[in-house]
Design a protein around this motif. Sequence first.
Motif, PDB file in Angstrom:
ATOM      1  N   SER A  11       0.818  -1.216   0.000  1.00  0.00           N
ATOM      2  CA  SER A  11       0.000   0.000   0.000  1.00  0.00           C
ATOM      3  C   SER A  11       0.848   1.262   0.000  1.00  0.00           C
ATOM      4  O   SER A  11       0.330   2.345  -0.261  1.00  0.00           O
ATOM      5  CB  SER A  11      -0.931   0.011   1.220  1.00  0.00           C
ATOM      6  N   ASP A  17      -0.009  -5.942   2.694  1.00  0.00           N
ATOM      7  CA  ASP A  17      -0.165  -5.351   4.022  1.00  0.00           C
ATOM      8  C   ASP A  17      -0.821  -6.314   5.003  1.00  0.00           C
ATOM      9  O   ASP A  17      -0.790  -6.072   6.220  1.00  0.00           O
ATOM     10  CB  ASP A  17      -1.005  -4.076   3.924  1.00  0.00           C
ATOM     11  N   THR A  18      -1.430  -7.382   4.503  1.00  0.00           N
ATOM     12  CA  THR A  18      -2.040  -8.360   5.403  1.00  0.00           C
ATOM     13  C   THR A  18      -0.994  -8.985   6.334  1.00  0.00           C
ATOM     14  O   THR A  18      -1.334  -9.410   7.439  1.00  0.00           O
ATOM     15  CB  THR A  18      -2.740  -9.457   4.593  1.00  0.00           C
ATOM     16  N   ARG A  70      -4.365   0.420  -3.899  1.00  0.00           N
ATOM     17  CA  ARG A  70      -3.489   0.689  -2.756  1.00  0.00           C
ATOM     18  C   ARG A  70      -4.033   1.845  -1.914  1.00  0.00           C
ATOM     19  O   ARG A  70      -3.994   1.805  -0.675  1.00  0.00           O
ATOM     20  CB  ARG A  70      -2.078   0.998  -3.241  1.00  0.00           C
ATOM     21  N   THR A 119      -7.147   2.780  -1.591  1.00  0.00           N
ATOM     22  CA  THR A 119      -8.318   2.295  -0.854  1.00  0.00           C
ATOM     23  C   THR A 119      -7.900   1.432   0.314  1.00  0.00           C
ATOM     24  O   THR A 119      -8.477   1.505   1.409  1.00  0.00           O
ATOM     25  CB  THR A 119      -9.241   1.507  -1.795  1.00  0.00           C
ATOM     26  N   ARG A 120      -6.893   0.599   0.109  1.00  0.00           N
ATOM     27  CA  ARG A 120      -6.413  -0.265   1.198  1.00  0.00           C
ATOM     28  C   ARG A 120      -5.887   0.560   2.370  1.00  0.00           C
ATOM     29  O   ARG A 120      -6.161   0.257   3.537  1.00  0.00           O
ATOM     30  CB  ARG A 120      -5.330  -1.206   0.659  1.00  0.00           C
ATOM     31  N   ARG A 121      -5.139   1.629   2.074  1.00  0.00           N
ATOM     32  CA  ARG A 121      -4.621   2.467   3.148  1.00  0.00           C
ATOM     33  C   ARG A 121      -5.760   3.136   3.914  1.00  0.00           C
ATOM     34  O   ARG A 121      -5.762   3.185   5.143  1.00  0.00           O
ATOM     35  CB  ARG A 121      -3.669   3.529   2.585  1.00  0.00           C
ATOM     36  N   TYR A 147      -7.625   0.604   6.033  1.00  0.00           N
ATOM     37  CA  TYR A 147      -6.847   0.230   7.219  1.00  0.00           C
ATOM     38  C   TYR A 147      -6.962   1.299   8.290  1.00  0.00           C
ATOM     39  O   TYR A 147      -7.125   0.993   9.477  1.00  0.00           O
ATOM     40  CB  TYR A 147      -5.398   0.005   6.824  1.00  0.00           C
ATOM     41  N   TRP A 182     -13.546  -3.432   2.652  1.00  0.00           N
ATOM     42  CA  TRP A 182     -13.561  -2.753   1.355  1.00  0.00           C
ATOM     43  C   TRP A 182     -13.738  -3.760   0.230  1.00  0.00           C
ATOM     44  O   TRP A 182     -13.407  -4.934   0.357  1.00  0.00           O
ATOM     45  CB  TRP A 182     -12.295  -1.922   1.150  1.00  0.00           C
ATOM     46  N   ALA A 212      -5.730  -6.827  -5.202  1.00  0.00           N
ATOM     47  CA  ALA A 212      -6.786  -6.549  -4.221  1.00  0.00           C
ATOM     48  C   ALA A 212      -6.978  -7.733  -3.277  1.00  0.00           C
ATOM     49  O   ALA A 212      -7.194  -7.556  -2.068  1.00  0.00           O
ATOM     50  CB  ALA A 212      -8.090  -6.226  -4.948  1.00  0.00           C
ATOM     51  N   LEU A 267      -4.290  -7.817  -0.699  1.00  0.00           N
ATOM     52  CA  LEU A 267      -4.411  -6.751   0.287  1.00  0.00           C
ATOM     53  C   LEU A 267      -5.647  -6.901   1.158  1.00  0.00           C
ATOM     54  O   LEU A 267      -5.930  -6.034   1.989  1.00  0.00           O
ATOM     55  CB  LEU A 267      -4.448  -5.392  -0.418  1.00  0.00           C
ATOM     56  N   GLY A 278      -8.986  -7.354   0.120  1.00  0.00           N
ATOM     57  CA  GLY A 278     -10.261  -6.856  -0.372  1.00  0.00           C
ATOM     58  C   GLY A 278     -11.174  -7.961  -0.849  1.00  0.00           C
ATOM     59  O   GLY A 278     -10.731  -9.061  -1.186  1.00  0.00           O
TER      60      GLY A 278
END
Length: 897
Positions: A151, A170-171, A270, A272-274, A277, A283, A309, A312, A314
Amino acid sequence: MEHERPDPDALLASIQKEDERRRRGKLKIFFGMAAGVGKTYAMLEDARRVAADGVDVVVGIVETHGRAETGALLDGLELMPRLRIDYRGATLQEMDVDAILTRRPALVLVDELAHSNAPGVRHLKRYQDVEEVLEAGIDVYTTVNVQHFESRADAVRQITGITVHETVPDTLLELADEIELIDLTPEELRRRLAEGKVYTPERSDMAARNFFRPGNLTALREMALRLTAERVDHQLQDYMDVKRIAGPWKSAERLMVAVGPAPFSERLIRWTRRMAYNLEAPWLAVHVTTSRPLDDAAQQRVNRHFDLARSLGGELITIAGDDVPAALVHLAHQRNVTQIVIGKPLRTRWQELWRGGSNVDRLIRSSGAIDVYVVTGDEADGSHSPSARPALPASERRSGWHSYLLAVGVIGLMTLIDFLIVPIAGYQLVGLTDLLAVLLIAVYIGRGPALLAAALSALSWNYLFIEPRFTFDIFLPQDIALLLLYFAIALFAGNLTARLRAREQQARANAERNLALFTLTHETSVAVDMDAVLKTAVEQVGRVFDAEVAVLLPRPDGAGLESHPRSSLALDEKEMGVAGWVHEHGRVAGRNTDTLPTATARYYPLRVPSGTVGVLGIRRRARERLPFDQESLLATFVGQIALALEREILDDAAKQADLLRESERLSAALLNSISHELRTPLATVSGAADSLLRPGAAIPEENRRQLIRDIRDASGRLDRLVENLLDMSRLESGRLQIKQEWCDVREIIGVAAQRLENCLVARPLSIDVPADLPLVKVDFVLIEQVLVNLLDNACAHTPAGTTIRISAGRSDAMCAIAVANDGPPIPAAELERIFDKFYRLSGTRANGTGLGLSIARGLVEAHGGTLTAENCPGGGVRFAIRLPMVDKPPPVMEAIT
């Protein structure tokens, strides 16, 4: 050859074993802003302290990069041997995961988490090796730089101008039980770089001028500190949740990001993932398929975006619709999405106006209470590259320039026909015939050729048929209006017809998808056993995805997997090893994946809430990867097959539980019956023996004889009880051996009656057997036992003084023997149940074990005959035995005197 059904107990045991195996180890991550801050040094120091406390620590892989102080910390620690890979003439060294799993230490040290493995290793990335080690229950210490988190890759590229290719999801950060930030000031890190403690002198100068500039290091340090702060904040909120401390709780936000084939989608994912989190919100990554299909390259890009996705964390969704904003808003309302993330428009204002407005503007207008975030990209994204543009429809992609040539040919042919029409009907009819040609081209060729045909037909109509002919001049106003209207109608109708055709193809594809899923669900739901379920699964998956399919289930003995005979895909030892890994770890592996990619097939774990019940292997005849919507359908197929298998396993387990309960009930009934039946004759024998042996007792001769007869009768009763138990045991075990010989039915009846003469004293016995009844080929002893059981049953359930009748005769190549009595009738509903083991009529006294009639029927059926019961019209019950008479008895040989 019949396949041995999988043992449900073995499958359930395998699931339980997998649950135990999935107790993950603990993960600690040492990270910093860049190389050289001392992550590896700190990890080794911490590991040495843990080892001093008695923890079993090994070094999986650590790179010292020639740093003496770091290498000194390796002294005293066990180094695992490395895996050597020959690649393009060089020998590469990687971490040996299998050696670590075999060694099974308490803690393993793994340096450089974001490292990419050499080709030929099981996983493409080292972080996947770490995940496998953690799943085995082994703790891991590892190191990584902040720029390698997925991310953060876009922010790093913007700050440093360098694209980071080796990233980790990031998981893993969320999975970590502990993180430790190794922090240095930018000045201290540059000083270490100048002293040669990070890179060699020649590399240090280049790094100081590029990546290790003060501004870059300051920004990366801030990113590392911010990441640590976010982690601490999450831990604090989780602690407040657990302890029920009042304070800010997790938000109820739900984010959705629109994903397309443009490379810019990676940045959106990325971003959206940040945000998700930070908000601690779920998401979704959504792709809208329109009537304009994507080409193969664009489909592969969408696949990669979905993979990103998925890595990460999603949720992936694919929906259909030509109106992208409307489809996104509709899905957002369905899934309670509060924020939508979409990319900034790539087209110019005029292009957007031509296409009916910007998707972003339309999404904002129709979003209502949903927040919309418009994320901008940059030139590095490649968003303006031609490859990011929407693809042409399928028909245009298939034909290419041939389609346009064909359209030109159709217009040319129609023009020749128009020359024949004009003298008859006038030039006005030419417009209608050309319009028909444009519509046909739109339907059968495509949108682009239809637009070309509209332009060519308008020009040819003007030049060849409208006065003055062979010029492009038009004098009559009505001809000008007619030509302009024709051109507009041709463009509109051709475009609309092509769009309708594309939508029809899309609707057909959706219908086929739904039909395939319905067929699989229906066929597996009506399957009567596991073989039928697997046969349906293999046929449906093979047909829908044009692939060879293998279903692998745990062996009954629990030693690995075996391919089910219904499978159409043959697997060698290597492929079976990949399938075994998938079953053990519950993750997809094989072709077109990051795990064991050299396999020829792709393997999916058949997972259910209780664990993994098997593996599905698929080898498509086409080498390219499935499109994203087909992968989604395949994942749904896999889930349905897993649920069907779980249903069959649970059904088998329920049947076994029922059998166990019935067995326990029958065992209890048998023990109760045997204890009662043994106690009565034993008491008789014991009492009579005590009377005979009593010292000084003067017993009259008649009483003495009666006591002896009581002992004999009781012994006979015990003997019949033992015989019944032995016969039932032989019948149920299938070890009953029939010794057939030619027998006289009258003799069998006589022997049976003689055995029960004491019981028949109070009940007259009538025997009616014709003298000319032929011999029957049966087992004398077993049929005698049948008659004994029937007579004993009659004596037990009829009052004294009633008559028992035995008759025999021949009927339709069958020997019919009947045993009738004048006792009370049997309720019609219980006429068949009296042959069940341990069954007794309601209201009757407990007498016997309840096995006599069941054994009698079993012995008769072992001869190929039948035994039934019926109530007689005049009262009483009649038992009918029918034995086959298929052979002629041998001639009677008279003895020569």
